[in-house]
Design a protein around this motif. Sequence first.
Motif, PDB file in Angstrom:
ATOM      1  N   GLN A 114       0.821  -1.205   0.000  1.00 43.99           N
ATOM      2  CA  GLN A 114       0.000   0.000   0.000  1.00 43.99           C
ATOM      3  C   GLN A 114       0.859   1.260   0.000  1.00 43.99           C
ATOM      4  O   GLN A 114       1.928   1.298   0.602  1.00 43.99           O
ATOM      5  CB  GLN A 114      -0.940  -0.003   1.222  1.00 43.99           C
ATOM      6  CG  GLN A 114      -2.022  -1.055   1.171  1.00 43.99           C
ATOM      7  CD  GLN A 114      -3.021  -0.822   0.045  1.00 43.99           C
ATOM      8  OE1 GLN A 114      -3.018   0.219  -0.625  1.00 43.99           O
ATOM      9  NE2 GLN A 114      -3.876  -1.815  -0.176  1.00 43.99           N
ATOM     10  N   PRO A 115       0.378   2.321  -0.706  1.00 48.85           N
ATOM     11  CA  PRO A 115      -0.880   2.397  -1.455  1.00 48.85           C
ATOM     12  C   PRO A 115      -0.792   1.647  -2.785  1.00 48.85           C
ATOM     13  O   PRO A 115       0.158   1.812  -3.538  1.00 48.85           O
ATOM     14  CB  PRO A 115      -1.087   3.888  -1.680  1.00 48.85           C
ATOM     15  CG  PRO A 115       0.311   4.449  -1.699  1.00 48.85           C
ATOM     16  CD  PRO A 115       1.098   3.602  -0.731  1.00 48.85           C
ATOM     17  N   ALA A 116      -1.825   0.841  -3.042  1.00 47.02           N
ATOM     18  CA  ALA A 116      -1.866   0.050  -4.270  1.00 47.02           C
ATOM     19  C   ALA A 116      -3.306  -0.302  -4.573  1.00 47.02           C
ATOM     20  O   ALA A 116      -4.169  -0.323  -3.685  1.00 47.02           O
ATOM     21  CB  ALA A 116      -1.039  -1.227  -4.131  1.00 47.02           C
ATOM     22  N   PRO A 189      -6.901   2.442  -2.600  1.00 46.03           N
ATOM     23  CA  PRO A 189      -6.391   3.394  -1.602  1.00 46.03           C
ATOM     24  C   PRO A 189      -7.078   4.748  -1.820  1.00 46.03           C
ATOM     25  O   PRO A 189      -6.847   5.419  -2.820  1.00 46.03           O
ATOM     26  CB  PRO A 189      -4.899   3.451  -1.915  1.00 46.03           C
ATOM     27  CG  PRO A 189      -4.823   3.191  -3.398  1.00 46.03           C
ATOM     28  CD  PRO A 189      -5.993   2.326  -3.755  1.00 46.03           C
ATOM     29  N   MET A 190      -7.914   5.145  -0.880  1.00 42.75           N
ATOM     30  CA  MET A 190      -8.820   6.262  -1.140  1.00 42.75           C
ATOM     31  C   MET A 190      -8.120   7.601  -1.343  1.00 42.75           C
ATOM     32  O   MET A 190      -8.540   8.399  -2.176  1.00 42.75           O
ATOM     33  CB  MET A 190      -9.850   6.362   0.000  1.00 42.75           C
ATOM     34  CG  MET A 190     -10.915   5.281  -0.047  1.00 42.75           C
ATOM     35  SD  MET A 190     -11.741   5.218  -1.658  1.00 42.75           S
ATOM     36  CE  MET A 190     -12.357   6.899  -1.799  1.00 42.75           C
ATOM     37  N   ALA A 191      -7.066   7.880  -0.586  1.00 38.21           N
ATOM     38  CA  ALA A 191      -6.405   9.183  -0.759  1.00 38.21           C
ATOM     39  C   ALA A 191      -5.871   9.334  -2.175  1.00 38.21           C
ATOM     40  O   ALA A 191      -6.019  10.403  -2.805  1.00 38.21           O
ATOM     41  CB  ALA A 191      -5.275   9.325   0.260  1.00 38.21           C
ATOM     42  N   GLN A 192      -5.267   8.285  -2.691  1.00 42.09           N
ATOM     43  CA  GLN A 192      -4.696   8.350  -4.043  1.00 42.09           C
ATOM     44  C   GLN A 192      -5.785   8.387  -5.109  1.00 42.09           C
ATOM     45  O   GLN A 192      -5.649   9.087  -6.132  1.00 42.09           O
ATOM     46  CB  GLN A 192      -3.762   7.157  -4.255  1.00 42.09           C
ATOM     47  CG  GLN A 192      -2.459   7.230  -3.478  1.00 42.09           C
ATOM     48  CD  GLN A 192      -2.637   7.005  -1.978  1.00 42.09           C
ATOM     49  OE1 GLN A 192      -3.600   6.365  -1.547  1.00 42.09           O
ATOM     50  NE2 GLN A 192      -1.698   7.508  -1.183  1.00 42.09           N
ATOM     51  N   VAL A 193      -6.867   7.635  -4.902  1.00 40.43           N
ATOM     52  CA  VAL A 193      -7.975   7.660  -5.866  1.00 40.43           C
ATOM     53  C   VAL A 193      -8.591   9.059  -5.925  1.00 40.43           C
ATOM     54  O   VAL A 193      -8.875   9.585  -7.012  1.00 40.43           O
ATOM     55  CB  VAL A 193      -9.030   6.600  -5.492  1.00 40.43           C
ATOM     56  CG1 VAL A 193     -10.315   6.793  -6.307  1.00 40.43           C
ATOM     57  CG2 VAL A 193      -8.480   5.197  -5.715  1.00 40.43           C
ATOM     58  N   ASP A 211      -8.638   2.886 -17.062  1.00 43.02           N
ATOM     59  CA  ASP A 211      -8.357   4.322 -17.129  1.00 43.02           C
ATOM     60  C   ASP A 211      -7.908   4.840 -15.764  1.00 43.02           C
ATOM     61  O   ASP A 211      -6.900   5.566 -15.654  1.00 43.02           O
ATOM     62  CB  ASP A 211      -9.622   5.052 -17.603  1.00 43.02           C
ATOM     63  CG  ASP A 211      -9.473   6.564 -17.563  1.00 43.02           C
ATOM     64  OD1 ASP A 211      -9.283   7.166 -18.631  1.00 43.02           O
ATOM     65  OD2 ASP A 211      -9.573   7.153 -16.461  1.00 43.02           O
ATOM     66  N   LEU A 212      -8.632   4.461 -14.704  1.00 40.61           N
ATOM     67  CA  LEU A 212      -8.256   4.890 -13.360  1.00 40.61           C
ATOM     68  C   LEU A 212      -6.864   4.386 -13.002  1.00 40.61           C
ATOM     69  O   LEU A 212      -6.024   5.144 -12.485  1.00 40.61           O
ATOM     70  CB  LEU A 212      -9.282   4.376 -12.348  1.00 40.61           C
ATOM     71  CG  LEU A 212      -8.934   4.622 -10.872  1.00 40.61           C
ATOM     72  CD1 LEU A 212      -8.903   6.113 -10.568  1.00 40.61           C
ATOM     73  CD2 LEU A 212      -9.924   3.902  -9.949  1.00 40.61           C
ATOM     74  N   GLN A 213      -6.593   3.116 -13.281  1.00 40.79           N
ATOM     75  CA  GLN A 213      -5.296   2.551 -12.895  1.00 40.79           C
ATOM     76  C   GLN A 213      -4.156   3.105 -13.738  1.00 40.79           C
ATOM     77  O   GLN A 213      -3.018   3.181 -13.269  1.00 40.79           O
ATOM     78  CB  GLN A 213      -5.364   1.029 -12.965  1.00 40.79           C
ATOM     79  CG  GLN A 213      -6.230   0.443 -11.848  1.00 40.79           C
ATOM     80  CD  GLN A 213      -6.484  -1.030 -12.010  1.00 40.79           C
ATOM     81  OE1 GLN A 213      -5.598  -1.848 -11.776  1.00 40.79           O
ATOM     82  NE2 GLN A 213      -7.699  -1.392 -12.407  1.00 40.79           N
ATOM     83  N   ARG A 214      -4.455   3.511 -14.956  1.00 39.83           N
ATOM     84  CA  ARG A 214      -3.422   4.167 -15.764  1.00 39.83           C
ATOM     85  C   ARG A 214      -3.036   5.506 -15.130  1.00 39.83           C
ATOM     86  O   ARG A 214      -1.846   5.842 -15.024  1.00 39.83           O
ATOM     87  CB  ARG A 214      -3.941   4.372 -17.183  1.00 39.83           C
ATOM     88  CG  ARG A 214      -2.930   4.949 -18.156  1.00 39.83           C
ATOM     89  CD  ARG A 214      -1.848   3.944 -18.520  1.00 39.83           C
ATOM     90  NE  ARG A 214      -0.950   4.490 -19.524  1.00 39.83           N
ATOM     91  CZ  ARG A 214      -1.039   4.268 -20.843  1.00 39.83           C
ATOM     92  NH1 ARG A 214      -1.992   3.480 -21.303  1.00 39.83           N
ATOM     93  NH2 ARG A 214      -0.189   4.805 -21.676  1.00 39.83           N
ATOM     94  N   GLY A 220       2.423   6.805  -9.509  1.00 38.51           N
ATOM     95  CA  GLY A 220       3.282   5.920  -8.737  1.00 38.51           C
ATOM     96  C   GLY A 220       2.563   4.849  -7.942  1.00 38.51           C
ATOM     97  O   GLY A 220       3.184   4.199  -7.087  1.00 38.51           O
ATOM     98  N   VAL A 221       1.280   4.619  -8.212  1.00 32.55           N
ATOM     99  CA  VAL A 221       0.503   3.618  -7.475  1.00 32.55           C
ATOM    100  C   VAL A 221       0.427   2.330  -8.306  1.00 32.55           C
ATOM    101  O   VAL A 221      -0.114   2.352  -9.416  1.00 32.55           O
ATOM    102  CB  VAL A 221      -0.919   4.132  -7.165  1.00 32.55           C
ATOM    103  CG1 VAL A 221      -1.739   3.061  -6.450  1.00 32.55           C
ATOM    104  CG2 VAL A 221      -0.841   5.402  -6.320  1.00 32.55           C
TER     105      VAL A 221
END
Length: 309
Positions: A114-116, A189-193, A211-214, A220-221
Amino acid sequence: MSAPHSAAPVTVVIPHYGDPDPTRALVEALLAAPGRSVAAVVVSDDASPEPYPLPAPGEDALRVVRRERNGGFGANVNTGLAEVTTELALVLNSDAEITGEQIDALVAAAAPYQPAVVSPQVVNDDGTPQWSGRHFPTVGHQVVEWLTPLARFRHLPALHEAVGHDVAAARAQAPTPVDWVMGAVLLLPMAQVRAVGGFDEDYFMNSEEVDLQRRLRDAGVPSIVVPSVRVVHGLHGSSDPLRRRSWLVDSRFRYARTFGHPRTLKAALTAATGVNFAVNRIRQARGTDVDAAAVFRAERDLIWKGTHR
């Protein structure tokens, strides 16, 4: 249903539309046996014809939010994520069969990374993989998938790789980094999302999770598959197959406009449509029940619509 300090608390978010029974069954199972990690369950109802029922008195760990209009998967998940106050959220399709104990195991296995963005090994009812880990989409992946003459080879690992499935991740025994993981069971991980703006709501269905994961990868996640946790996902979709394919093609052109080469994708799929037509003409001449011209027109129309959304 508070989680002890030894387990990272998680809010389960279930995007819902349609028949309430599968969602209700999943909610009831998680409320009855939440494990150590599940702190709350949120059902986000995407303007279902039959609204999902509000929590009964005493169901303090359950929240139900109802959208005014159907905005698609990403918009619905965003509405649910807006209710999350924990550091982690677990997005669950309502036809995923998962227990509180499995969620505990997933959270524990994900903790060192985490964050991942993390997914279990998602499998079919018969235990075969649904290819939780995948490669970022390319034009080549989509052309191979479009070529119907190759369907007879769909059981071969080489063809799975050719359409973007990460075969090594499906065979792995330890947590494995991948380009992206499918959205049926998605630990976020909510902060990064929130930092990257959540799901892009211009996607109606499909490609919103890649798209979100890109975007998260650019921040850096990583995305990780945890093969020690296996979750059955029923694939019990009720939408019309032609509509589902239209959503899929539309979403892939949208993704290409953001991260790829939409003109190249259009040209490649058009060429693949010509190959499909030629093969179907031969099959039709040999007596196979296929209308080559009708299939050609349908595929041509899907490409045209995808480029004009």
